[in-house]
Design a protein around this motif. Structure first.
Motif, PDB file in Angstrom:
ATOM      1  N   VAL A 182      14.690   5.944   3.243  1.00 33.54           N
ATOM      2  CA  VAL A 182      16.116   5.925   2.484  1.00 33.54           C
ATOM      3  C   VAL A 182      17.068   6.433   3.521  1.00 33.54           C
ATOM      4  O   VAL A 182      18.249   5.937   3.553  1.00 33.54           O
ATOM      5  CB  VAL A 182      15.919   6.553   1.115  1.00 33.54           C
ATOM      6  CG1 VAL A 182      17.338   6.698   0.544  1.00 33.54           C
ATOM      7  CG2 VAL A 182      15.055   5.848   0.257  1.00 33.54           C
ATOM      8  N   LYS A 183      16.524   7.686   4.149  1.00 32.19           N
ATOM      9  CA  LYS A 183      17.719   8.402   4.963  1.00 32.19           C
ATOM     10  C   LYS A 183      17.965   7.465   6.369  1.00 32.19           C
ATOM     11  O   LYS A 183      19.203   7.205   6.563  1.00 32.19           O
ATOM     12  CB  LYS A 183      17.239   9.645   5.247  1.00 32.19           C
ATOM     13  CG  LYS A 183      17.323  10.962   4.367  1.00 32.19           C
ATOM     14  CD  LYS A 183      16.750  12.188   4.835  1.00 32.19           C
ATOM     15  CE  LYS A 183      17.026  13.207   3.818  1.00 32.19           C
ATOM     16  NZ  LYS A 183      16.375  14.705   4.274  1.00 32.19           N
ATOM     17  N   LEU A 184      16.972   7.017   6.686  1.00 33.22           N
ATOM     18  CA  LEU A 184      17.169   5.914   7.806  1.00 33.22           C
ATOM     19  C   LEU A 184      17.873   4.712   7.594  1.00 33.22           C
ATOM     20  O   LEU A 184      18.804   4.366   8.389  1.00 33.22           O
ATOM     21  CB  LEU A 184      15.728   5.805   8.460  1.00 33.22           C
ATOM     22  CG  LEU A 184      15.632   4.753   9.736  1.00 33.22           C
ATOM     23  CD1 LEU A 184      16.241   5.720  10.879  1.00 33.22           C
ATOM     24  CD2 LEU A 184      14.313   4.428   9.948  1.00 33.22           C
ATOM     25  N   MET A 185      17.695   4.268   6.455  1.00 37.11           N
ATOM     26  CA  MET A 185      18.252   2.763   6.100  1.00 37.11           C
ATOM     27  C   MET A 185      19.831   3.243   5.841  1.00 37.11           C
ATOM     28  O   MET A 185      20.668   2.656   6.330  1.00 37.11           O
ATOM     29  CB  MET A 185      17.582   2.186   4.821  1.00 37.11           C
ATOM     30  CG  MET A 185      16.152   1.585   5.112  1.00 37.11           C
ATOM     31  SD  MET A 185      15.208   1.370   3.664  1.00 37.11           S
ATOM     32  CE  MET A 185      16.030  -0.090   3.151  1.00 37.11           C
ATOM     33  N   LYS A 186      20.022   4.381   5.242  1.00 36.65           N
ATOM     34  CA  LYS A 186      21.276   4.459   4.665  1.00 36.65           C
ATOM     35  C   LYS A 186      22.120   4.995   6.171  1.00 36.65           C
ATOM     36  O   LYS A 186      23.479   4.527   6.054  1.00 36.65           O
ATOM     37  CB  LYS A 186      21.476   5.854   3.558  1.00 36.65           C
ATOM     38  CG  LYS A 186      22.730   6.188   3.083  1.00 36.65           C
ATOM     39  CD  LYS A 186      23.339   4.886   2.380  1.00 36.65           C
ATOM     40  CE  LYS A 186      24.676   5.159   2.188  1.00 36.65           C
ATOM     41  NZ  LYS A 186      25.568   3.816   1.480  1.00 36.65           N
ATOM     42  N   PRO A 199       0.774  -1.253   0.202  1.00 30.66           N
ATOM     43  CA  PRO A 199       0.107   0.133  -0.023  1.00 30.66           C
ATOM     44  C   PRO A 199       0.838   1.347  -0.117  1.00 30.66           C
ATOM     45  O   PRO A 199       0.157   2.274  -0.160  1.00 30.66           O
ATOM     46  CB  PRO A 199      -0.762  -0.024   1.305  1.00 30.66           C
ATOM     47  CG  PRO A 199      -0.206  -0.875   2.130  1.00 30.66           C
ATOM     48  CD  PRO A 199       0.868  -2.089   1.178  1.00 30.66           C
ATOM     49  N   GLY A 200       2.271   1.208   0.089  1.00 33.76           N
ATOM     50  CA  GLY A 200       3.001   2.403   0.111  1.00 33.76           C
ATOM     51  C   GLY A 200       4.512   1.903  -0.645  1.00 33.76           C
ATOM     52  O   GLY A 200       4.790   0.974  -0.283  1.00 33.76           O
ATOM     53  N   GLY A 201       5.155   2.836  -0.899  1.00 33.15           N
ATOM     54  CA  GLY A 201       6.553   2.687  -1.495  1.00 33.15           C
ATOM     55  C   GLY A 201       7.595   3.400  -0.814  1.00 33.15           C
ATOM     56  O   GLY A 201       7.589   3.543   0.235  1.00 33.15           O
ATOM     57  N   ALA A 202       8.554   3.708  -1.517  1.00 38.15           N
ATOM     58  CA  ALA A 202       9.760   4.295  -1.002  1.00 38.15           C
ATOM     59  C   ALA A 202       9.391   5.776  -0.624  1.00 38.15           C
ATOM     60  O   ALA A 202       8.228   6.503  -0.902  1.00 38.15           O
ATOM     61  CB  ALA A 202      10.890   4.636  -2.225  1.00 38.15           C
ATOM     62  N   ASP A 255      10.388  12.686  -8.120  1.00 39.06           N
ATOM     63  CA  ASP A 255      10.539  11.492  -7.106  1.00 39.06           C
ATOM     64  C   ASP A 255      11.883  11.097  -7.103  1.00 39.06           C
ATOM     65  O   ASP A 255      12.241  10.804  -6.042  1.00 39.06           O
ATOM     66  CB  ASP A 255       9.502  10.332  -7.611  1.00 39.06           C
ATOM     67  CG  ASP A 255       8.044  10.817  -7.560  1.00 39.06           C
ATOM     68  OD1 ASP A 255       7.773  11.746  -6.534  1.00 39.06           O
ATOM     69  OD2 ASP A 255       7.279  10.299  -8.156  1.00 39.06           O
ATOM     70  N   CYS A 256      12.395  10.594  -8.377  1.00 39.78           N
ATOM     71  CA  CYS A 256      13.864   9.963  -8.241  1.00 39.78           C
ATOM     72  C   CYS A 256      14.905  10.832  -7.816  1.00 39.78           C
ATOM     73  O   CYS A 256      15.674  10.403  -7.271  1.00 39.78           O
ATOM     74  CB  CYS A 256      13.908   9.898  -9.794  1.00 39.78           C
ATOM     75  SG  CYS A 256      15.657   8.965 -10.076  1.00 39.78           S
ATOM     76  N   LYS A 257      14.812  12.162  -7.973  1.00 36.10           N
ATOM     77  CA  LYS A 257      15.583  13.084  -7.546  1.00 36.10           C
ATOM     78  C   LYS A 257      15.714  13.153  -5.990  1.00 36.10           C
ATOM     79  O   LYS A 257      16.720  13.110  -5.347  1.00 36.10           O
ATOM     80  CB  LYS A 257      15.404  14.371  -8.185  1.00 36.10           C
ATOM     81  CG  LYS A 257      16.518  15.523  -7.808  1.00 36.10           C
ATOM     82  CD  LYS A 257      15.834  16.947  -8.513  1.00 36.10           C
ATOM     83  CE  LYS A 257      16.766  18.120  -8.173  1.00 36.10           C
ATOM     84  NZ  LYS A 257      16.412  19.512  -8.772  1.00 36.10           N
ATOM     85  N   MET A 258      14.624  12.981  -5.442  1.00 37.42           N
ATOM     86  CA  MET A 258      14.517  13.359  -3.853  1.00 37.42           C
ATOM     87  C   MET A 258      15.138  11.875  -3.371  1.00 37.42           C
ATOM     88  O   MET A 258      15.788  11.929  -2.462  1.00 37.42           O
ATOM     89  CB  MET A 258      12.999  13.137  -3.505  1.00 37.42           C
ATOM     90  CG  MET A 258      12.351  14.645  -3.506  1.00 37.42           C
ATOM     91  SD  MET A 258      10.851  14.934  -2.945  1.00 37.42           S
ATOM     92  CE  MET A 258       9.756  13.610  -3.739  1.00 37.42           C
ATOM     93  N   MET A 259      15.065  10.671  -3.979  1.00 35.13           N
ATOM     94  CA  MET A 259      15.601   9.601  -3.370  1.00 35.13           C
ATOM     95  C   MET A 259      17.048   9.488  -3.594  1.00 35.13           C
ATOM     96  O   MET A 259      17.949   8.971  -2.639  1.00 35.13           O
ATOM     97  CB  MET A 259      14.771   8.287  -4.207  1.00 35.13           C
ATOM     98  CG  MET A 259      13.326   8.135  -4.217  1.00 35.13           C
ATOM     99  SD  MET A 259      13.063   8.101  -2.508  1.00 35.13           S
ATOM    100  CE  MET A 259      11.128   8.569  -2.490  1.00 35.13           C
TER     101      MET A 259
END
Length: 233
Positions: free
Chosen positions: A177-181, A169-172, A201-205
């Motif tokens: 991403v910040k937390l995982m990194k 029901p949700g994605g990235a 979207d891509c740029k933010m990731m």
């Protein structure tokens, strides 16, 4: 690590895991996927494990990888089944493995199971010289659960930790991403996937620390990237 402001088109293309994971994808769809990946020099085509041999043949002679999704999209198969599917995919030509961890066992607080599962699949990949990615499916997880899995990954050392399948029901999210990194550090990379359908979207990731982008919207993202760069120039 790239940022959205400085990345070149060629570098951007090499972050893409160009995806078709639909149940109804036929041979024509996989031929189109591989042709698009070759035309844009993507990093990988992301597929379910069944068409691995076909895509391996279609991409023969290129440096574009075939990435097989394992226990996709639910992750609710046994470790033994995941290992077998991984071995079969590698035998059929997979260069990369994206497996879905068992979210139910995370919810049970059974992190020993998650470690055992990760060690088994990453071990198979490492022995075969194949890239391994662990899909967390963050939409079902708390921040603390994400941290705990990422800490296990930091010790087991898959090549990537990945946010999502794109089928939940949700994605990235930028926050995940910040937390995982932040948790896995520099030795392990982060792949953002799920709901990434625009250059914005891509740029933010990328800015959050992702080094691979899983998307079925590769061509749309590139069109928007090209339009932005043209406007800037």
């Amino acid at each position: 690590m790239y940022t959205g402001e400085t990345i070149t088109r060629e570098e951007l293309c090499r972050t893409f895991d160009h995806s078709n994971l639909k149940a109804y994808a036929d041979e024509a769809a996989f031929r189109k996927l591989c042709d698009e990946a070759k035309e844009n020099h993507c990093a990988m085509v992301a597929i379910n494990s069944g068409p691995t041999a076909l895509c391996h043949k279609l991409l023969e002679g290129t440096d574009i990888h075939v990435g097989a999704a394992i226990s996709f999209p639910l992750g609710q198969t046994t470790i033994e089944e995941k290992v077998h599917e991984t071995q079969e995919a590698i035998k059929n030509g997979a260069d990369e493995i994206d497996y879905v961890l068992n979210v139910g066992e995370v919810k049970n607080g059974n992190y020993n199971y998650i470690r055992k599962e990760m060690e088994a699949i990453v071990g198979v990949c490492r022995s075969a010289g194949v890239i391994s990615k662990v899909i967390f499916e963050i939409c079902y997880l708390t921040e603390e659960e994400i941290i705990q899995i990422a800490k296990i990954a930091k010790e087991v050392k898959p090549d990537f930790v990945k946010t999502s399948t794109g089928f939940g029901p949700g994605g990235a999210t930028v926050e995940a991403v910040k937390l995982m990194k932040q948790t896995v550090g520099d030795e392990i990379k982060v792949k953002a996937a799920g709901g990434i359908r625009s250059w914005a979207d891509c740029k933010m990731m990328l800015d959050a620390g992702a080094e691979r982008i899983g998307t079925s919207s590769t061509l749309k993202i590139l069109e928007e990237f090209d339009a932005e760069r043209k406007k800037e120039n």
